[in-house]
Motif scaffolding. Structure first.
Motif, PDB file in Angstrom:
ATOM      1  N   GLY A  74     -25.699  68.844  39.743  1.00 50.52           N
ATOM      2  CA  GLY A  74     -25.791  69.960  38.547  1.00 50.52           C
ATOM      3  C   GLY A  74     -24.987  70.949  39.320  1.00 50.52           C
ATOM      4  N   GLY A  75     -24.339  72.074  40.011  1.00 48.42           N
ATOM      5  CA  GLY A  75     -24.191  73.233  40.008  1.00 48.42           C
ATOM      6  C   GLY A  75     -25.547  74.208  39.562  1.00 48.42           C
ATOM      7  N   ALA A  76     -25.068  75.883  39.195  1.00 46.28           N
ATOM      8  CA  ALA A  76     -25.733  76.476  39.884  1.00 46.28           C
ATOM      9  C   ALA A  76     -25.842  76.640  38.494  1.00 46.28           C
ATOM     10  CB  ALA A  76     -25.293  77.823  40.059  1.00 46.28           C
ATOM     11  N   SER A  77     -25.186  75.800  37.251  1.00 43.60           N
ATOM     12  CA  SER A  77     -25.236  75.557  36.107  1.00 43.60           C
ATOM     13  C   SER A  77     -26.249  75.186  35.503  1.00 43.60           C
ATOM     14  CB  SER A  77     -23.514  75.669  35.039  1.00 43.60           C
ATOM     15  OG  SER A  77     -22.888  76.745  35.744  1.00 43.60           O
ATOM     16  N   PHE A  80     -29.389  77.034  35.161  1.00 41.44           N
ATOM     17  CA  PHE A  80     -28.996  77.714  33.233  1.00 41.44           C
ATOM     18  C   PHE A  80     -30.147  78.190  33.146  1.00 41.44           C
ATOM     19  CE2 PHE A  80     -24.799  79.515  34.670  1.00 41.44           C
ATOM     20  CZ  PHE A  80     -24.588  80.415  35.526  1.00 41.44           C
ATOM     21  N   TRP A 102     -21.909  84.809  34.423  1.00 43.69           N
ATOM     22  CA  TRP A 102     -22.479  83.885  35.410  1.00 43.69           C
ATOM     23  C   TRP A 102     -23.646  84.502  34.436  1.00 43.69           C
ATOM     24  CZ3 TRP A 102     -19.875  80.105  35.565  1.00 43.69           C
ATOM     25  CH2 TRP A 102     -18.498  79.995  36.484  1.00 43.69           C
ATOM     26  N   THR A 148     -28.146  88.328  38.441  1.00 45.93           N
ATOM     27  CA  THR A 148     -27.027  87.874  39.575  1.00 45.93           C
ATOM     28  C   THR A 148     -26.791  88.871  40.349  1.00 45.93           C
ATOM     29  OG1 THR A 148     -25.777  86.875  37.493  1.00 45.93           O
ATOM     30  CG2 THR A 148     -25.552  86.884  39.554  1.00 45.93           C
ATOM     31  N   ASN A 150     -24.765  88.766  43.335  1.00 45.21           N
ATOM     32  CA  ASN A 150     -23.446  88.983  43.215  1.00 45.21           C
ATOM     33  C   ASN A 150     -22.732  88.368  42.188  1.00 45.21           C
ATOM     34  OD1 ASN A 150     -21.470  90.063  45.217  1.00 45.21           O
ATOM     35  ND2 ASN A 150     -21.391  87.506  45.067  1.00 45.21           N
ATOM     36  N   THR A 152     -19.436  87.038  41.089  1.00 50.60           N
ATOM     37  CA  THR A 152     -18.064  86.494  41.715  1.00 50.60           C
ATOM     38  C   THR A 152     -17.342  87.005  40.643  1.00 50.60           C
ATOM     39  OG1 THR A 152     -19.947  85.002  41.596  1.00 50.60           O
ATOM     40  CG2 THR A 152     -17.309  84.804  42.498  1.00 50.60           C
ATOM     41  N   ASP A 172     -29.400  84.844  40.930  1.00 56.19           N
ATOM     42  CA  ASP A 172     -27.968  83.887  41.169  1.00 56.19           C
ATOM     43  C   ASP A 172     -27.553  84.410  42.343  1.00 56.19           C
ATOM     44  OD1 ASP A 172     -25.794  82.341  40.749  1.00 56.19           O
ATOM     45  OD2 ASP A 172     -26.094  82.594  39.186  1.00 56.19           O
ATOM     46  N   SER A 174     -24.634  82.589  43.918  1.00 52.35           N
ATOM     47  CA  SER A 174     -24.405  82.156  44.572  1.00 52.35           C
ATOM     48  C   SER A 174     -23.327  81.739  45.232  1.00 52.35           C
ATOM     49  CB  SER A 174     -23.369  80.730  43.233  1.00 52.35           C
ATOM     50  OG  SER A 174     -24.577  80.484  42.453  1.00 52.35           O
ATOM     51  N   SER A 175     -22.685  83.485  44.959  1.00 49.38           N
ATOM     52  CA  SER A 175     -21.076  84.142  46.072  1.00 49.38           C
ATOM     53  C   SER A 175     -22.242  84.812  47.040  1.00 49.38           C
ATOM     54  CB  SER A 175     -20.161  84.560  44.024  1.00 49.38           C
ATOM     55  OG  SER A 175     -21.221  85.739  43.784  1.00 49.38           O
ATOM     56  N   GLY A 193     -25.181  77.485  44.292  1.00 46.11           N
ATOM     57  CA  GLY A 193     -24.013  75.819  43.953  1.00 46.11           C
ATOM     58  C   GLY A 193     -23.350  76.466  45.667  1.00 46.11           C
ATOM     59  N   GLN A 195     -20.551  75.591  46.654  1.00 49.42           N
ATOM     60  CA  GLN A 195     -18.981  76.065  46.779  1.00 49.42           C
ATOM     61  C   GLN A 195     -18.226  77.411  47.028  1.00 49.42           C
ATOM     62  OE1 GLN A 195     -20.048  75.499  44.031  1.00 49.42           O
ATOM     63  NE2 GLN A 195     -19.646  75.588  42.473  1.00 49.42           N
ATOM     64  N   LYS A 196     -19.633  78.033  47.411  1.00 54.08           N
ATOM     65  CA  LYS A 196     -18.860  79.511  47.482  1.00 54.08           C
ATOM     66  C   LYS A 196     -18.962  79.657  49.121  1.00 54.08           C
ATOM     67  CE  LYS A 196     -18.665  80.259  42.653  1.00 54.08           C
ATOM     68  NZ  LYS A 196     -19.507  80.285  41.722  1.00 54.08           N
TER      69      LYS A 196
HETATM   70  C1  LIG Z   1     -19.843  79.915  40.530  1.00 53.51           C
HETATM   71  C2  LIG Z   1     -21.258  80.389  39.894  1.00 53.51           C
HETATM   72  C3  LIG Z   1     -21.759  79.402  38.871  1.00 53.51           C
HETATM   73  C4  LIG Z   1     -21.530  78.480  38.518  1.00 53.51           C
HETATM   74  O1  LIG Z   1     -21.791  76.949  39.599  1.00 53.51           O
HETATM   75  P1  LIG Z   1     -20.759  75.673  39.311  1.00 53.51           P
HETATM   76  O2  LIG Z   1     -21.508  75.423  40.593  1.00 53.51           O
HETATM   77  O3  LIG Z   1     -20.184  76.018  38.651  1.00 53.51           O
HETATM   78  O4  LIG Z   1     -22.016  75.590  38.122  1.00 53.51           O
HETATM   79  C5  LIG Z   1     -23.150  80.000  38.848  1.00 53.51           C
HETATM   80  N1  LIG Z   1     -23.171  81.941  39.446  1.00 53.51           N
HETATM   81  C6  LIG Z   1     -22.657  82.374  39.812  1.00 53.51           C
HETATM   82  C7  LIG Z   1     -22.591  83.985  40.799  1.00 53.51           C
HETATM   83  C8  LIG Z   1     -21.107  81.920  40.524  1.00 53.51           C
HETATM   84  O5  LIG Z   1     -20.312  82.714  41.806  1.00 53.51           O
END
Ligand SMILES: *Cc1c(COP(=O)(O)O)cnc(C)c1O
Length: 360
Positions: A74-77, A80, A102, A148, A150, A152, A172, A174-175, A193, A195-196
């Motif tokens: 479900g991703g970082a989203s 939330f 974000w 958050t 970092n 992105t 968060d 993610s990045s 997430g 993918q970063k």
């Molecule tokens: C990309 C990103 C998200 C969203 O990630 P998804 O996996 O697409 O839901 C949330 N927070 C940060 C800081 C991001 O860089």
């Protein structure tokens, strides 16, 4: 084979060694006679992979024993929503620091489930800096404060961790996860997430203190309850098996390189090459105040949209791809995650110098 330098914010570059290893194991992983994609998630072969992934992440991030590591979808989203649903059930209040798109999205989702307060924001200057925050700004009784770490899109990063006292800090990452050492014990929950900076899209890592699990709001869907995943080793249902496997290879790659401190040193060196150039260029300018600059995402502009577009097109032709800035900022953004080698940044800067000289 010719590979480009990929400056995408995500999904982003993966280390070449990791891709080559995955290629080697594509048809037959570890003598199993199968690709990891074809394995039952209930098989002992796959169990070994997810166990290794968790053990390696715990090792490289120094995650204390009283934290669970979850591999979710479900991703970082989706976090939330999961965060307020699971962590906001004591007093149904939470604080959010608004430092970009974000953070805004996390805040908007929080508002659906609890009394959410935006205690500080840098929206006044297009999120080009981080607001000063500390424990005196927290709402009494708030169940958590969300930051958050970092940003992105805007290229800001909390270079000093705000002092929130005993508050439950949710971050968060993610990045920036795996790009720098982090004291996990300072956080109630960290999420990212993949993918970063960790692996392919499809898996989201959640690192959560055990005492914060098990108190979800009554109507929380089973799949959005941390308890569901924590008590089933992230195998309540089928996890994103291949994505977790690639993450495991990335964790190994970091460990073999000397761990996160070595990764961080490389990241500092890489970012310095680009920022030093931006600081003396008369054509290209960084958009973030120096003290809040990110090592991972570097937005920059020229003073004309035409020149920006020309730069992006010429860069692409030379094999520097995905340099276009986020649609809300414009200009350019170079994302230089762990997998981007120093040579990639040096080559980009050499090209920027040449472009500047040719377009005076
Ligand atoms: C990309 C990103 C998200 C969203 O990630 P998804 O996996 O697409 O839901 C949330 N927070 C940060 C800081 C991001 O860089």
């Amino acid at each position: 084979m010719s590979r480009v330098y990929n400056f995408s914010a995500g999904p982003s570059m993966l280390p070449l060694e990791v891709l080559e290893r995955a290629q080697k194991e594509m048809l037959d992983c570890n003598g199993s006679g199968q690709s990891v994609m074809e394995m039952s998630h209930r098989s002992k072969e796959y169990q070994a992979i997810i166990d290794d992934a968790e053990a390696l992440l715990r090792e490289i991030m120094n995650i204390p024993d009283n934290y669970k590591v979850l591999f979710l979808q479900g991703g970082a989203s989706t976090q939330f929503a999961m965060i307020p649903l699971n962590l906001g059930n004591k007093n149904k209040k939470a604080d959010y620091v608004i430092t970009g798109q974000w953070a805004k999205k996390a805040f908007a989702e929080g508002k659906r489930y609890l009394e959410a307060h935006d205690i500080a924001s840098s929206a006044d200057k297009t999120f080009s800096y981080l607001p000063k925050v500390d424990k005196s700004m927290l709402t009494p009784g708030a169940d958590f404060v969300h930051i958050t770490y970092n940003n992105t899109i805007y290229g800001t990063h909390f270079n000093t961790m705000p002092d929130f006292g005993d508050a439950v800090v949710v971050s968060d990452m993610s990045s920036c996860i795996l790009s720098e050492e982090v004291d996990v014990s300072k956080f109630g929950l960290i999420y990212a997430g993949a993918q970063k900076n960790m692996g392919p899209a499809g898996v989201t890592v959640v690192i959560v203190r055990e005492d914060l699990i098990g108190n979800a709001m009554e109507f929380t869907p089973t799949m959005l309850n941390y308890e569901t995943h924590a008590s089933n080793g992230s195998m309540f249902n089928t996890p994103p098996t291949y994505a977790i496997y690639i993450c495991k290879l990335v964790f190994e790659w970091i460990k073999n390189m000397g761990g996160i401190p070595v990764m961080h040193e490389k990241n500092v060196k890489k970012a310095k090459v680009l920022y030093d150039f931006l600081d003396q260029s008369s054509m290209f300018k960084g958009t973030v105040v120096p003290e809040d600059r990110s090592l991972m995402n570097v937005p920059f502009v020229t003073d004309s949209d035409e020149l920006n577009a020309k730069f992006i097109a010429e860069a692409k032709a030379k094999g520097f791809v995905n340099l276009k800035g986020h649609r809300t900022v414009g200009g350019m953004r170079a994302s230089i995650y762990n997998a981007m080698p120093l040579e990639g940044v040096e080559a980009l800067v050499a090209f920027m110098k040449e472009f500047e000289a040719n377009n005076k």
